[in-house]
Design a protein around this motif. Structure first.
Motif, PDB file in Angstrom:
ATOM      1  N   ARG A  69       0.845  -1.186   0.000  1.00 30.84           N
ATOM      2  CA  ARG A  69       0.000   0.000   0.000  1.00 30.84           C
ATOM      3  C   ARG A  69       0.885   1.242   0.000  1.00 30.84           C
ATOM      4  O   ARG A  69       1.801   1.363   0.816  1.00 30.84           O
ATOM      5  N   GLN A  70       0.578   2.164  -0.898  1.00 32.93           N
ATOM      6  CA  GLN A  70       1.375   3.384  -0.996  1.00 32.93           C
ATOM      7  C   GLN A  70       0.809   4.439  -0.048  1.00 32.93           C
ATOM      8  O   GLN A  70      -0.401   4.558   0.106  1.00 32.93           O
ATOM      9  N   PRO A  71       1.689   5.192   0.578  1.00 31.08           N
ATOM     10  CA  PRO A  71       1.205   6.247   1.475  1.00 31.08           C
ATOM     11  C   PRO A  71       0.512   7.353   0.692  1.00 31.08           C
ATOM     12  O   PRO A  71       0.809   7.596  -0.468  1.00 31.08           O
ATOM     13  N   LYS A  72      -0.445   8.003   1.340  1.00 27.42           N
ATOM     14  CA  LYS A  72      -1.169   9.094   0.697  1.00 27.42           C
ATOM     15  C   LYS A  72      -0.273  10.320   0.578  1.00 27.42           C
ATOM     16  O   LYS A  72       0.550  10.593   1.431  1.00 27.42           O
ATOM     17  N   SER A  73      -0.473  11.023  -0.507  1.00 28.86           N
ATOM     18  CA  SER A  73       0.286  12.256  -0.677  1.00 28.86           C
ATOM     19  C   SER A  73      -0.332  13.357   0.171  1.00 28.86           C
ATOM     20  O   SER A  73      -1.471  13.257   0.636  1.00 28.86           O
ATOM     21  N   ASN A  74       0.411  14.405   0.374  1.00 31.27           N
ATOM     22  CA  ASN A  74      -0.084  15.535   1.167  1.00 31.27           C
ATOM     23  C   ASN A  74      -1.272  16.209   0.492  1.00 31.27           C
ATOM     24  O   ASN A  74      -2.189  16.671   1.166  1.00 31.27           O
ATOM     25  N   LEU A  75      -1.258  16.260  -0.858  1.00 32.30           N
ATOM     26  CA  LEU A  75      -2.378  16.864  -1.567  1.00 32.30           C
ATOM     27  C   LEU A  75      -3.647  16.042  -1.387  1.00 32.30           C
ATOM     28  O   LEU A  75      -4.736  16.587  -1.262  1.00 32.30           O
ATOM     29  N   ARG A  76      -3.495  14.733  -1.377  1.00 35.57           N
ATOM     30  CA  ARG A  76      -4.657  13.861  -1.185  1.00 35.57           C
ATOM     31  C   ARG A  76      -5.240  14.052   0.223  1.00 35.57           C
ATOM     32  O   ARG A  76      -6.448  14.098   0.395  1.00 35.57           O
ATOM     33  N   ARG A  77      -4.384  14.165   1.188  1.00 40.51           N
ATOM     34  CA  ARG A  77      -4.850  14.417   2.560  1.00 40.51           C
ATOM     35  C   ARG A  77      -5.560  15.760   2.661  1.00 40.51           C
ATOM     36  O   ARG A  77      -6.607  15.880   3.290  1.00 40.51           O
ATOM     37  N   LEU A  78      -4.968  16.780   2.044  1.00 43.82           N
ATOM     38  CA  LEU A  78      -5.581  18.108   2.049  1.00 43.82           C
ATOM     39  C   LEU A  78      -6.941  18.074   1.364  1.00 43.82           C
ATOM     40  O   LEU A  78      -7.908  18.678   1.843  1.00 43.82           O
ATOM     41  N   SER A  79      -7.029  17.362   0.267  1.00 45.78           N
ATOM     42  CA  SER A  79      -8.287  17.230  -0.450  1.00 45.78           C
ATOM     43  C   SER A  79      -9.344  16.560   0.418  1.00 45.78           C
ATOM     44  O   SER A  79     -10.495  17.001   0.461  1.00 45.78           O
ATOM     45  N   ASN A  80      -8.970  15.498   1.110  1.00 41.06           N
ATOM     46  CA  ASN A  80      -9.912  14.815   2.004  1.00 41.06           C
ATOM     47  C   ASN A  80     -10.388  15.726   3.122  1.00 41.06           C
ATOM     48  O   ASN A  80     -11.570  15.742   3.474  1.00 41.06           O
ATOM     49  N   VAL A  81      -9.466  16.503   3.686  1.00 44.79           N
ATOM     50  CA  VAL A  81      -9.828  17.426   4.760  1.00 44.79           C
ATOM     51  C   VAL A  81     -10.769  18.509   4.237  1.00 44.79           C
ATOM     52  O   VAL A  81     -11.786  18.829   4.868  1.00 44.79           O
ATOM     53  N   LEU A  82     -10.463  19.069   3.068  1.00 39.09           N
ATOM     54  CA  LEU A  82     -11.317  20.115   2.501  1.00 39.09           C
ATOM     55  C   LEU A  82     -12.712  19.590   2.190  1.00 39.09           C
ATOM     56  O   LEU A  82     -13.710  20.273   2.443  1.00 39.09           O
ATOM     57  N   ASN A  83     -12.796  18.393   1.636  1.00 42.59           N
ATOM     58  CA  ASN A  83     -14.105  17.820   1.329  1.00 42.59           C
ATOM     59  C   ASN A  83     -14.914  17.580   2.600  1.00 42.59           C
ATOM     60  O   ASN A  83     -16.116  17.843   2.640  1.00 42.59           O
ATOM     61  N   THR A  84     -14.262  17.102   3.641  1.00 46.42           N
ATOM     62  CA  THR A  84     -14.955  16.861   4.903  1.00 46.42           C
ATOM     63  C   THR A  84     -15.410  18.168   5.535  1.00 46.42           C
ATOM     64  O   THR A  84     -16.550  18.274   6.023  1.00 46.42           O
ATOM     65  N   VAL A  85     -14.549  19.173   5.530  1.00 45.94           N
ATOM     66  CA  VAL A  85     -14.902  20.472   6.109  1.00 45.94           C
ATOM     67  C   VAL A  85     -16.040  21.124   5.320  1.00 45.94           C
ATOM     68  O   VAL A  85     -16.988  21.658   5.906  1.00 45.94           O
ATOM     69  N   GLY A  86     -15.967  21.075   3.997  1.00 43.40           N
ATOM     70  CA  GLY A  86     -17.034  21.646   3.174  1.00 43.40           C
ATOM     71  C   GLY A  86     -18.363  20.969   3.411  1.00 43.40           C
ATOM     72  O   GLY A  86     -19.414  21.621   3.519  1.00 43.40           O
TER      73      GLY A  86
END
Length: 90
Positions: free
Chosen positions: A3-20
């Motif tokens: 399993r490849q670790p998530k990139s920082n952009l992917r994490r940021l995207s997940n956080v933004l989607n959850t916050v929105g």
């Protein structure tokens, strides 16, 4: 296959989607005020999250991930455009 670790952009995207999503739920159901400024902030966060999702999906090696992300981006833009028109008419 490891399993490849998530990139920082992917994490940021997940956080933004959850916050929105959280802002929209709060503004619609909990506050029941439907604050215009809060709706605009949630709308902007959702659009940025959708763009980041698409950008990170372009780096994926899977074709279906790219197709799903592109269709998701179109849906985000369409709903955001309709919400923007609705907010401007108020």
């Amino acid at each position: 296959m490891a399993r490849q670790p998530k990139s920082n952009l992917r994490r940021l995207s997940n956080v933004l989607n959850t916050v929105g999503f959280g802002i929209e739920i709060y503004n619609t159901y909990i506050a029941r005020s439907k604050s215009r400024k809060l709706s605009q902030v949630g709308l902007a966060i959702n659009v940025v999250g959708g763009i980041l999702d698409f950008y990170t999906a372009l780096k994926s090696g899977r074709f279906l991930t790219k197709v799903f992300s592109f269709s998701n981006l179109i849906a985000v833009f369409a709903t955001s455009y309709n919400r923007f028109k609705e907010l401007r008419s108020k």
